[in-house]
Motif scaffolding. Structure first.
Motif, PDB file in Angstrom:
ATOM      1  N   MET A 268       0.492  -1.236  -0.269  1.00 49.74           N
ATOM      2  CA  MET A 268      -0.260   0.270  -0.137  1.00 49.74           C
ATOM      3  C   MET A 268       1.044   1.328   0.278  1.00 49.74           C
ATOM      4  SD  MET A 268      -3.112  -0.536  -0.284  1.00 49.74           S
ATOM      5  CE  MET A 268      -4.064   0.706   0.208  1.00 49.74           C
ATOM      6  N   PHE A 269       2.384   0.875   0.452  1.00 46.60           N
ATOM      7  CA  PHE A 269       2.349   2.353   0.834  1.00 46.60           C
ATOM      8  C   PHE A 269       3.456   2.319  -0.383  1.00 46.60           C
ATOM      9  CE2 PHE A 269       7.041   4.214   0.851  1.00 46.60           C
ATOM     10  CZ  PHE A 269       6.702   5.542   1.288  1.00 46.60           C
ATOM     11  N   VAL A 270       3.527   1.184  -1.315  1.00 44.31           N
ATOM     12  CA  VAL A 270       4.581   1.979  -2.990  1.00 44.31           C
ATOM     13  C   VAL A 270       3.734   2.236  -3.528  1.00 44.31           C
ATOM     14  CG1 VAL A 270       5.687  -0.099  -4.227  1.00 44.31           C
ATOM     15  CG2 VAL A 270       5.925  -0.413  -2.748  1.00 44.31           C
ATOM     16  N   PHE A 271       2.500   1.536  -3.285  1.00 43.43           N
ATOM     17  CA  PHE A 271       1.232   1.662  -4.388  1.00 43.43           C
ATOM     18  C   PHE A 271       1.127   3.564  -4.499  1.00 43.43           C
ATOM     19  CE2 PHE A 271      -1.353  -2.507  -5.098  1.00 43.43           C
ATOM     20  CZ  PHE A 271      -0.181  -2.462  -6.454  1.00 43.43           C
ATOM     21  N   ALA A 272       0.786   4.048  -3.298  1.00 41.82           N
ATOM     22  CA  ALA A 272       0.345   5.189  -2.729  1.00 41.82           C
ATOM     23  C   ALA A 272       1.639   6.156  -3.450  1.00 41.82           C
ATOM     24  CB  ALA A 272       0.513   5.384  -1.114  1.00 41.82           C
ATOM     25  N   VAL A 273       2.512   5.599  -3.013  1.00 38.72           N
ATOM     26  CA  VAL A 273       3.915   7.101  -3.482  1.00 38.72           C
ATOM     27  C   VAL A 273       3.794   6.471  -5.848  1.00 38.72           C
ATOM     28  CG1 VAL A 273       6.735   6.564  -3.926  1.00 38.72           C
ATOM     29  CG2 VAL A 273       5.839   6.126  -2.210  1.00 38.72           C
ATOM     30  N   ILE A 274       3.595   5.447  -5.766  1.00 34.34           N
ATOM     31  CA  ILE A 274       4.073   5.281  -7.356  1.00 34.34           C
ATOM     32  C   ILE A 274       2.339   5.927  -8.330  1.00 34.34           C
ATOM     33  CG2 ILE A 274       2.765   3.887  -9.611  1.00 34.34           C
ATOM     34  CD1 ILE A 274       4.437   1.558  -7.936  1.00 34.34           C
ATOM     35  N   PHE A 275       0.982   6.172  -7.629  1.00 32.47           N
ATOM     36  CA  PHE A 275      -0.055   6.801  -8.026  1.00 32.47           C
ATOM     37  C   PHE A 275       0.000   8.464  -7.355  1.00 32.47           C
ATOM     38  CE2 PHE A 275      -2.138   1.952  -7.292  1.00 32.47           C
ATOM     39  CZ  PHE A 275      -2.671   2.347  -8.976  1.00 32.47           C
ATOM     40  N   GLY A 276       0.487   8.319  -6.142  1.00 30.32           N
ATOM     41  CA  GLY A 276       0.821   9.701  -5.748  1.00 30.32           C
ATOM     42  C   GLY A 276       1.559  11.053  -6.558  1.00 30.32           C
ATOM     43  N   THR A 277       2.602   9.808  -6.942  1.00 27.23           N
ATOM     44  CA  THR A 277       3.362  11.517  -8.706  1.00 27.23           C
ATOM     45  C   THR A 277       3.023  10.648  -9.437  1.00 27.23           C
ATOM     46  OG1 THR A 277       5.379   8.909  -7.924  1.00 27.23           O
ATOM     47  CG2 THR A 277       5.605  10.483  -6.538  1.00 27.23           C
ATOM     48  N   ALA A 278       2.378  10.092  -9.974  1.00 29.43           N
ATOM     49  CA  ALA A 278       2.168   9.788 -10.678  1.00 29.43           C
ATOM     50  C   ALA A 278       1.135  10.415 -11.528  1.00 29.43           C
ATOM     51  CB  ALA A 278       1.253   7.665 -11.445  1.00 29.43           C
ATOM     52  N   TYR A 279       0.304  10.750 -10.672  1.00 30.73           N
ATOM     53  CA  TYR A 279      -0.831  11.493 -10.566  1.00 30.73           C
ATOM     54  C   TYR A 279      -0.481  13.226 -10.067  1.00 30.73           C
ATOM     55  CZ  TYR A 279      -3.472   7.482 -12.165  1.00 30.73           C
ATOM     56  OH  TYR A 279      -4.184   5.892 -13.418  1.00 30.73           O
ATOM     57  N   TRP A 280       0.331  13.352  -9.619  1.00 30.43           N
ATOM     58  CA  TRP A 280       0.912  14.374  -9.043  1.00 30.43           C
ATOM     59  C   TRP A 280       0.202  15.995  -9.713  1.00 30.43           C
ATOM     60  CZ3 TRP A 280       4.013  15.157  -5.141  1.00 30.43           C
ATOM     61  CH2 TRP A 280       4.039  17.028  -4.498  1.00 30.43           C
TER      62      TRP A 280
ATOM     63  N   ILE B 216     -10.327  20.788 -19.082  1.00 28.09           N
ATOM     64  CA  ILE B 216     -11.052  20.442 -19.459  1.00 28.09           C
ATOM     65  C   ILE B 216     -10.261  19.178 -20.276  1.00 28.09           C
ATOM     66  CG2 ILE B 216     -11.350  21.999 -20.958  1.00 28.09           C
ATOM     67  CD1 ILE B 216     -14.468  21.474 -21.127  1.00 28.09           C
ATOM     68  N   GLU B 217      -9.397  19.744 -21.060  1.00 31.48           N
ATOM     69  CA  GLU B 217      -8.950  18.695 -21.755  1.00 31.48           C
ATOM     70  C   GLU B 217      -8.013  17.318 -21.469  1.00 31.48           C
ATOM     71  OE1 GLU B 217      -7.914  22.271 -21.476  1.00 31.48           O
ATOM     72  OE2 GLU B 217      -8.317  22.618 -23.824  1.00 31.48           O
ATOM     73  N   THR B 218      -8.149  17.085 -20.625  1.00 31.00           N
ATOM     74  CA  THR B 218      -6.519  16.526 -19.691  1.00 31.00           C
ATOM     75  C   THR B 218      -7.259  15.786 -18.191  1.00 31.00           C
ATOM     76  OG1 THR B 218      -5.128  17.634 -19.387  1.00 31.00           O
ATOM     77  CG2 THR B 218      -4.671  16.262 -21.104  1.00 31.00           C
ATOM     78  N   ASP B 219      -7.262  17.021 -17.520  1.00 34.11           N
ATOM     79  CA  ASP B 219      -8.021  16.498 -15.951  1.00 34.11           C
ATOM     80  C   ASP B 219      -8.735  15.711 -15.777  1.00 34.11           C
ATOM     81  OD1 ASP B 219      -4.658  17.441 -15.142  1.00 34.11           O
ATOM     82  OD2 ASP B 219      -5.820  19.476 -15.497  1.00 34.11           O
ATOM     83  N   PHE B 220     -10.064  15.653 -16.675  1.00 30.68           N
ATOM     84  CA  PHE B 220     -11.339  15.365 -16.262  1.00 30.68           C
ATOM     85  C   PHE B 220     -10.966  13.664 -16.594  1.00 30.68           C
ATOM     86  CE2 PHE B 220     -14.990  13.399 -18.281  1.00 30.68           C
ATOM     87  CZ  PHE B 220     -16.075  13.337 -16.513  1.00 30.68           C
ATOM     88  N   TRP B 221     -10.381  13.838 -17.649  1.00 33.82           N
ATOM     89  CA  TRP B 221     -10.048  12.161 -17.908  1.00 33.82           C
ATOM     90  C   TRP B 221      -9.044  11.232 -17.007  1.00 33.82           C
ATOM     91  CZ3 TRP B 221     -11.783   7.751 -19.991  1.00 33.82           C
ATOM     92  CH2 TRP B 221     -10.071   6.429 -20.052  1.00 33.82           C
ATOM     93  N   LEU B 222      -7.889  12.217 -16.466  1.00 31.86           N
ATOM     94  CA  LEU B 222      -6.429  12.037 -15.230  1.00 31.86           C
ATOM     95  C   LEU B 222      -7.568  11.709 -14.057  1.00 31.86           C
ATOM     96  CD1 LEU B 222      -4.226  13.626 -16.215  1.00 31.86           C
ATOM     97  CD2 LEU B 222      -4.101  11.782 -16.048  1.00 31.86           C
TER      98      LEU B 222
END
Length: 1115
Positions: free
Chosen positions: A860-872, A878-884
């Protein structure tokens, strides 16, 4: 064959020892004797180790002992005594004079209190005793008495073949490894069928979810999601090789250490059949329906390129997942590592996070993911050279969409680079896998256990005395459905139907002449008629009695029904048909009451490995002793029972997983004895123990049986002579479950021997023969059983004096001899105590299980670091962030829930065998077990959720306020709770780990495919819309989107066109299919929480039912 064979044995019986040419006897790391077995008898007897005809000491019962193990028995008997008996254990002075060696102390020395002294070793080494040590010294095999052997010096007169590292050439070993792997791959028919069905079903499902995609602007986005789903399925299709590689790893290391093959030959053989034919077949079966039914481009060469990308992704992923199993020493870390690899592949493939939106710190990641190149190859192959336009009306201008350049990283003319990189990745990973397998040493020596000393709370003589009970059984019959007979019945019915159809009347007339019986009788005899089917009797009219304070042995050859009889008497049979009369003190046996007054020790260890001996004993005492007894008194009782079992109280602080095999046997017996049973059943308690340990344990059981007046009924297979003498009564069965003898064994088995030798068909017992072995051989336990002889034995007993004595005992106990034992409640402990004890035990199990506590938190910690930094730092473009933001909600929630779903199964499957034993013993309600183990998980996964959420909350800008953050946390936590409790249900309904490991990802696939992410609700085919509404993840996905984006506004960025206008998140969510109807977003948010909570309650109730109904692996 001219082969030298060296065998390490512990206390071999005389009939086995005589097959050996030479014996090397070791003691305290020194050689005490070397030479022929018979010569050793003379040598040892000369120096004080006699083999008397009748030993008076309880540890020396029998007519004759094995001379080479007699000294060890004496030594261990002295060692087992404790200073509490007034006998010092480490400094006892004994007489070393061989002439006085017959004394109790034996020829021990002060220098070596438990073995022979150096003087004895020197006398053994004299050349006067022929093939003793003198031969060894003369031939240069040793460098002194009791020392380690010198290197072997070959005789120059003998020609020796040149030694080589491997027995055959590299190519020959490769062929052998391939042949073995082929047998493993192509003879596992269930696995073959499962792989084929899975790929065909997955391919048909995908093709029906994305049917006949339009070739317009709307169809372009649907093609992106379809191709991404194809890549995910290709990776997940080989996810099971991690478990396969881990299971075979121990065998590999053992055989590789023995130089049976090269590492390269094994590694090639392990992968070659995945390369061909499995990856070819799986990719073909999966891709064919998708490509042609989803309206992808119709050129055959494009289909082959599409298939080639899926094929290369399949074989590359299989190598990666095999590498995940190489270093970890347990399956939990291996599965966690494979899960991280999957997340890396999926997250950075270009679909969930377009390349242009990746933070600069992760720009390198897509180039290392094989899914990136497979996805790009498939997308370019599909969209290159096409126009994707919508035509609202015939006269209006078309609305055309361009291919998303952020999705792909190669141009059309460079698509070959994707295939080349995939191939190079496979070759590189294949070589790295070989190096890892060659260099990593996983199965090294185990670290020594730390001794945990225990101090008793009082004098260990606090034993409770149960009510004495006499158990009788009369004409007991047990039958099960005969599967073989059932098949024969079906075949005969088919033959009868065919015969009637053909009208073969001539044969019927001929049969009528031979058999004048009525036609109805003949027809019924021929075709069996209607009924429940043929039954097979495992017990045939067996009777017997077990009295208080006695030990009764159930014996017979394999297949005689010993364990079946034990299970029937103990009320453990949950299938089959039991007929006959079982009485307790003359009263009919009542199952729930009988469970309260009896204990059952299973053949194999089924104790909870994560808790200590004290905790195991106290748990059994708290659950099974009356609630009026204080806990402190129960602890003293547990200490007293452990002390009575050969001072086992010294191990009270030891974790169960650190116990040796014989110590686990003591624990299993102790767990049942602390329940204060009136009757104790033991199923082959000496399995896996040497003769001394088995004798020591059964002597302790015998003493407790005498002192506490416990009726002991025990199945045992081929006991040693001293062990057999411990039993007072014997129930001897022949094959087929027929009674051959019941009665006392007598002193030195004379009663049994006299009875059996009185049967004409029985061969008299020979000199120095174990009566137990002789008896079993005579009743059909030898290599060539004689059915006629067995029949004579059974018939002789029916008219013998022991049978008449048995009948008299049964008649005397046919009416109540004491007041019936009754309990007001089914369980000794109230439900509050049951929940309390189970909850705390579950907490200890989770806390002490690294696969659960450490690995899960780390993942869970590794996932948090990966997801938190990948979706920084997600914004509101409207073009990108709704899908992100939608991708963030999907990936973080789904993969965290999947982690808890899959990791929980491995821990719970290990606890299930403990639950089955305790459930059969009537310790507690299965509902309390399920509820306690579920509730004990809540603090652990709540902590993991908070760790994950705190990191991603600040890194990815999940919410703008604390209140909004709590609204997002609630559905996220509720979904993890639902997945965790679902793992309990999957464990309860799965017959084995393989099925559970398939059900978990299967449920997760349903959650993922039809939640509204890959296919928004308006695009889901009507045939599958009901699965969308039944999907619990759909409600979590919707509520998280509402909590994150409600009332927010997405603005046009600098790259937006002139026609771009700002849009509210509410309108965008509704266009994606969220919150249909006229209800508000707030209404849908709370409605979603209620639905997920109802699913959670449904999993809990279903687990209650499953645990009550199913008991897998039972007899």
């Amino acid at each position: 064959m001219d082969t030298t064979i060296v065998v390490a044995m512990l206390q071999p019986p005389p009939e086995i020892l005589r097959y050996f040419d030479k014996v090397v006897m070791l003691d305290d790391q020194e050689v005490k004797y070397y030479g022929p077995p018979r010569r050793g008898v003379d040598v040892l007897q000369r120096y004080g180790v006699e083999t008397p005809m009748a030993w008076s000491d309880p540890t020396r019962i029998g007519t004759r002992a094995n001379p080479l193990t007699a000294r060890r028995t004496r030594r261990e008997s002295v060692r087992s005594r404790d200073s509490r008996d007034g006998v010092p254990t480490a400094s006892r002075e004994v007489d070393r004079d061989p002439g006085t060696a017959h004394r109790d102390a034996g020829p021990l020395s002060a220098a070596t209190p438990y073995g022979y002294g150096d003087g004895f070793t020197r006398r053994l080494s004299g050349a006067a005793y022929g093939n003793g040590f003198g031969d060894m010294y003369a031939n240069g095999y040793t460098n002194g008495p009791g020392r380690m052997p010198l290197p072997y010096i070959p005789n120059p007169d003998i020609q020796h073949s040149a030694l080589v590292e491997y027995g055959q050439s590299w190519f020959a070993l490769l062929m052998l490894c391939l042949k073995r792997q082929a047998r493993l791959e192509f003879t596992n028919y269930p696995a073959i069928g499962a792989r084929i069905i899975l790929n065909v079903a997955t391919g048909m499902l995908c093709s029906s979810l994305w049917p006949n995609l339009p070739r317009d602007a709307n169809g372009l986005s649907l093609r992106y999601s379809l191709i991404f789903h194809v890549c995910i399925s290709s990776v997940l299709a080989v996810g099971g090789v991690t478990a396969i590689m881990f299971a075979s790893k121990e065998v590999y290391h053992k055989q590789r250490t023995a130089n049976l093959f090269h590492t390269s030959t094994y590694w090639i053989a392990a992968n070659v059949f995945q390369i061909f034919p499995w990856a070819v077949i799986e990719s073909g079966l999966f891709c064919s329906p998708i490509y042609w039914l989803c309206n992808l481009r119709k050129e055959f060469w494009r289909f082959m390129l599409f298939w080639l990308a899926a094929y290369l992704l399949n074989i590359t992923s299989s190598v990666v997942f095999r590498m995940c199993a190489m270093k970890p020493t347990s399956m939990g870390p291996a599965a966690a590592l494979a899960s991280m690899v999957q997340v890396f592949f999926f997250l950075f493939s270009g679909y969930l996070i377009p390349f242009g939106d990746l933070p600069s710190a992760w720009k390198w990641a897509p180039y290392l993911s094989p899914q990136t190149w497979a996805y790009n190859a498939m997308v370019v192959n599909e969209i290159s050279g096409e126009q994707w336009c919508n035509y609202p009306t015939a006269s209006s201008d078309p609305d055309c969409a361009q291919a998303d350049i952020d999705v792909i990283i190669v141009e059309q003319q460079d698509v070959w680079i994707c295939y080349l990189i995939l191939l190079c990745m496979f070759l590189l990973l294949f070589f790295l896998g070989y190096l890892l397998l060659k260099c990593l040493v996983v199965f090294g020596e185990k670290a020594p256990n730390v001794e945990h000393k225990y101090q008793c709370t009082g004098d260990p003589d606090h034993l409770l005395k149960p009510d004495p009970v006499t158990l009788t059984w009369h004409d007991l019959t047990y039958s099960v459905k005969d599967k073989k007979g059932k098949k024969e019945k079906k075949k005969k019915k088919k033959l009868c139907a065919k015969k009637d159809k053909d009208g073969d009347k001539d044969k019927d007339k001929d049969q009528d002449k031979k058999d004048p019986a009525p036609k109805e009788a003949k027809k019924g005899k021929k075709c069996f008629g209607k009924g429940d089917g043929p039954m097979k009797k495992l017990l045939n009219n067996v009777s017997g009695i077990a009295r208080p304070g006695t030990m009764t042995a159930l014996m017979g050859p394999s297949g005689a029904g010993k364990t079946t009889l034990l299970d029937v008497l103990a009320g453990r049979k949950i299938s089959g048909k039991v007929e006959g009369d079982i009485r307790v003190n003359g009263n009919p046996q009542e199952k729930n009451t009988f469970l309260r007054i009896s204990g059952y020790v299973e053949q194999f260890d089924s104790n909870c490995a994560e808790i200590t001996v004290e905790e195991s004993l106290m748990f059994s005492a708290e659950m099974r002793l009356p609630k009026t007894i204080p806990s402190a008194e129960k602890l003293r009782y547990c200490e007293s029972v452990a002390y009575a079992l050969d001072h086992f109280d010294e191990k009270m602080n030891e974790p169960v997983y650190e116990l040796t095999l014989d110590q686990k046997k003591y624990l299993s017996v102790g767990v049942e004895l602390v329940a204060n049973p009136s009757i104790l059943f033991l199923d082959e308690p000496t399995t896996g123990l040497d003769g001394l340990r088995a004798l020591s344990m059964m002597q302790a059981v015998q003493k407790l049986s005498r002192d506490l007046q416990i009726s002991v009924v025990c199945t045992i297979h081929q006991p040693s002579k001293p062990l057999f003498e411990l039993f007072d009564h014997l129930v001897l069965l022949c094959k087929g479950g027929f009674l051959a003898y019941i009665g006392p064994t007598g002193k030195m088995s004379q009663d049994l021997i006299s009875y059996l030798e009185g049967i004409p068909a029985i061969t008299p017992i020979g000199e120095d023969v174990n009566p137990a072995n002789w008896m079993l051989d005579e009743v059909g336990g030898g290599a060539n059983p004689n059915p006629e002889k067995q029949q004579q034995i059974v018939e002789h007993f029916s008219s013998s004096e022991p049978c008449k004595a048995l009948q008299a005992d049964l008649d005397a106990n046919s009416s109540p001899t004491a007041e019936a034992i009754k309990f007001e409640k089914r369980y000794a402990a109230p439900w509050t105590k049951q929940f309390h004890q189970l909850y705390y035990r579950a907490g200890r199990v989770y806390r002490r299980s690294p696969e659960y506590s450490v690995i899960r938190t780390l993942v869970m910690f590794v996932f948090a670091v990966i997801f938190g930094t990948a979706y920084w730092d997600m914004g509101w473009n409207i073009e990108t962030d709704f899908w992100l933001r939608l991708a963030f909600i999907y990936t973080t929630t789904f993969y965290c829930g999947l982690t808890f779903l899959i990791s929980g199964v491995s821990v719970l499957m290990g606890q299930r065998v403990v639950f089955y034993r305790e459930k059969a013993a009537g310790m507690y309600s299965s509902n309390m077990y399920a509820l306690a183990y579920m509730m004990a998980e809540v603090p652990w996964f709540t902590l993991c959720v908070l760790i994950f959420y705190v990191i991603v909350f600040f890194a990815s800008q999940v919410a703008d306020s604390f209140q909004q953050g709590l609204l997002y946390l609630l559905p996220f936590w509720l979904f993890v709770t639902m997945c965790t409790f679902l793992s309990h249900l999957i464990t309860a309904i799965s017959p084995n780990y393989e099925v559970a490991n398939a059900l978990g990802p299967g449920m997760a696939s349903w959650f993922s495919s039809l939640c509204g992410f890959y296919l928004a609700r308006p695009h889901i085919p009507g045939a599958y819309i009901w699965l969308y509404w039944l999907n619990p993840f759909r409600y979590t996905y919707e509520s998280l989107a509402i909590a994150m984006m409600q009332d927010e506004t997405f603005v046009c960025g600098p790259l937006a066109g002139a026609n771009c206008t700002n849009q509210t998140a509410n309108s965008l969510m509704i266009s994606f299919g969220f919150a249909p109807g006229n209800n508000s977003l707030d209404w849908w948010y709370w409605f979603d929480q209620i639905v997920v909570a109802l699913y959670t309650m449904a999993w809990i109730i279903a687990t209650f039912i499953a645990l009550k109904l199913f008991t897998f692996g039972s007899r």
